[in-house]
Motif scaffolding. Structure first.
Motif, PDB file in Angstrom:
ATOM      1  N   ILE A   1       0.853  -1.177   0.000  1.00  0.00           N
ATOM      2  CA  ILE A   1       0.000   0.000   0.000  1.00  0.00           C
ATOM      3  C   ILE A   1       0.888   1.226   0.000  1.00  0.00           C
ATOM      4  N   THR A   2       0.520   2.207  -0.822  1.00  0.00           N
ATOM      5  CA  THR A   2       1.309   3.433  -0.919  1.00  0.00           C
ATOM      6  C   THR A   2       0.750   4.502   0.029  1.00  0.00           C
TER       7      THR A   2
ATOM      8  N   SER B   1      -3.047   3.428  -2.615  1.00  0.00           N
ATOM      9  CA  SER B   1      -3.115   2.440  -3.685  1.00  0.00           C
ATOM     10  C   SER B   1      -2.587   1.106  -3.192  1.00  0.00           C
ATOM     11  N   THR B   2      -3.316   0.048  -3.528  1.00  0.00           N
ATOM     12  CA  THR B   2      -2.954  -1.282  -3.045  1.00  0.00           C
ATOM     13  C   THR B   2      -2.620  -2.215  -4.205  1.00  0.00           C
ATOM     14  N   ASN B   3      -1.856  -3.236  -3.869  1.00  0.00           N
ATOM     15  CA  ASN B   3      -1.474  -4.237  -4.859  1.00  0.00           C
ATOM     16  C   ASN B   3      -1.382  -5.582  -4.142  1.00  0.00           C
TER      17      ASN B   3
END
Length: 120
Positions: free
Chosen positions: A51-52, A56-58
């Motif tokens: 997570i940034t 934003s997640t990945n």
């Protein structure tokens, strides 16, 4: 000096849930990237979720729809909610963060790792 302290691992039955926490403390100006990795013996460490600062997640494909990463910026803490756990999720889970100190230098840090075991 910066420390990442993890908690929340343990033994759970297949289909169960666990929530991992990772709290950063020390000389922190700001935290950029935060993520969770996992590693099993004989294999490379794998990025599970990240997570940034902007949220934003990945996720790695194998956990999409089951794991959720979140962060509380006020507490310098990142969480990993793990649902519908499978035996193949068994691993040591490590927290990772890229942190700016007060001199505006950025470094990567690792937590000590927490064991997650999914077994009946």
């Amino acid at each position: 000096q910066v420390q990442l302290v993890e908690s929340g691992g343990g033994l759970v039955q297949p289909g169960g849930s666990l929530r991992l926490s990772c709290a950063a403390s020390g000389s922190i100006f700001s935290i950029n990237f935060m993520g969770w990795y996992r590693q099993v013996p004989g294999k490379e460490r794998e990025l599970v979720a990240s997570i940034t600062t902007g949220g934003s997640t990945n996720y790695v494909d194998s956990v999409k729809g089951r794991f959720t990463i979140s962060r509380d910026s006020a507490k310098n803490t990142v969480y990993l909610q793990m649902n519908s756990l499978k035996p193949e999720d068994t691993a040591v889970y490590y927290c990772n963060a890229y942190i700016y100190d007060y001199s505006r230098k950025i470094r990567g840090y690792w937590g000590q790792g927490t064991q997650v075991t999914v077994s009946s």
